[in-house]
Design a protein around this motif. Structure first.
Motif, PDB file in Angstrom:
ATOM      1  N   LEU A  83      33.546  40.104  36.471  1.00 30.94           N
ATOM      2  CA  LEU A  83      34.574  40.781  37.257  1.00 30.94           C
ATOM      3  C   LEU A  83      34.929  40.001  38.518  1.00 30.94           C
ATOM      4  O   LEU A  83      36.095  39.944  38.911  1.00 30.94           O
ATOM      5  CB  LEU A  83      34.129  42.197  37.626  1.00 30.94           C
ATOM      6  N   VAL A  84      33.950  39.376  39.147  1.00 30.98           N
ATOM      7  CA  VAL A  84      34.215  38.583  40.348  1.00 30.98           C
ATOM      8  C   VAL A  84      35.148  37.422  40.017  1.00 30.98           C
ATOM      9  O   VAL A  84      36.098  37.140  40.748  1.00 30.98           O
ATOM     10  CB  VAL A  84      32.887  38.073  40.958  1.00 30.98           C
ATOM     11  N   ASN A  85      34.895  36.761  38.889  1.00 31.84           N
ATOM     12  CA  ASN A  85      35.741  35.642  38.487  1.00 31.84           C
ATOM     13  C   ASN A  85      37.154  36.120  38.151  1.00 31.84           C
ATOM     14  O   ASN A  85      38.129  35.456  38.492  1.00 31.84           O
ATOM     15  CB  ASN A  85      35.137  34.915  37.277  1.00 31.84           C
ATOM     16  N   LEU A  86      37.270  37.267  37.479  1.00 30.91           N
ATOM     17  CA  LEU A  86      38.598  37.804  37.162  1.00 30.91           C
ATOM     18  C   LEU A  86      39.365  38.162  38.436  1.00 30.91           C
ATOM     19  O   LEU A  86      40.567  37.927  38.529  1.00 30.91           O
ATOM     20  CB  LEU A  86      38.481  39.034  36.269  1.00 30.91           C
ATOM     21  N   LYS A  87      38.665  38.715  39.407  1.00 31.09           N
ATOM     22  CA  LYS A  87      39.305  39.064  40.679  1.00 31.09           C
ATOM     23  C   LYS A  87      39.816  37.803  41.372  1.00 31.09           C
ATOM     24  O   LYS A  87      40.933  37.781  41.887  1.00 31.09           O
ATOM     25  CB  LYS A  87      38.317  39.807  41.575  1.00 31.09           C
ATOM     26  N   GLU A  99      43.735  37.044  42.238  1.00 34.32           N
ATOM     27  CA  GLU A  99      44.182  36.745  43.597  1.00 34.32           C
ATOM     28  C   GLU A  99      44.939  35.419  43.630  1.00 34.32           C
ATOM     29  O   GLU A  99      45.920  35.273  44.352  1.00 34.32           O
ATOM     30  CB  GLU A  99      42.992  36.712  44.555  1.00 34.32           C
ATOM     31  N   GLY A 100      44.491  34.453  42.839  1.00 35.80           N
ATOM     32  CA  GLY A 100      45.187  33.168  42.763  1.00 35.80           C
ATOM     33  C   GLY A 100      46.582  33.321  42.195  1.00 35.80           C
ATOM     34  O   GLY A 100      47.542  32.727  42.695  1.00 35.80           O
ATOM     35  N   TYR A 101      46.727  34.135  41.140  1.00 38.28           N
ATOM     36  CA  TYR A 101      48.045  34.374  40.549  1.00 38.28           C
ATOM     37  C   TYR A 101      48.940  35.144  41.518  1.00 38.28           C
ATOM     38  O   TYR A 101      50.137  34.890  41.600  1.00 38.28           O
ATOM     39  CB  TYR A 101      47.936  35.131  39.234  1.00 38.28           C
TER      40      TYR A 101
END
Length: 113
Positions: free
Chosen positions: A72-76, A80-82
């Motif tokens: 989930l941290v990586n998806l967040k 945020e980058g997108y």
């Protein structure tokens, strides 16, 4: 090696299209069309094939159903980058709109001028 695996009772599992191993740094060890063998009783799994290190972003959205709560941290971070890239893209779209003249309410009248 094969003799030792046979001794453990490892059997080939057919029909595996891909194997993804998620690393703690957010990257993924991706195997496309691997040979997979397993012995559940011996808690032994063997993945044979060409493995590639890939970023999580490269495999999305196809692997979204394989992600667990630890990702989930990586998806967040990706989201945020997108979002940041999308906000920058909106400003560029506004600049492009400045080049388009305002034609008013009725296109017919403007086209006759």
């Amino acid at each position: 090696l094969q003799a030792q695996l046979k001794r453990l009772g490892v059997n080939t599992i057919p029909g595996i299209e891909e194997v993804n191993m998620f690393k703690e740094d957010g990257s993924v060890l991706h195997f496309s069309a691997p040979k997979v063998q397993a012995s559940v009783a011996a808690n032994t799994y063997v993945v044979t094939g060409h493995g590639e290190n890939k970023r999580l972003e490269e495999l999305l959205p196809g692997i979204i159903n394989q992600l667990g709560p630890d990702n989930l941290v990586n998806l967040k971070r990706i989201a945020e980058g997108y979002a940041a890239a999308g906000a920058g893209g909106g400003a560029k779209a506004e600049e492009a709109d400045e080049d388009i003249p305002d034609i008013g309410e009725n296109f017919e009248d403007v086209s006759k001028q």
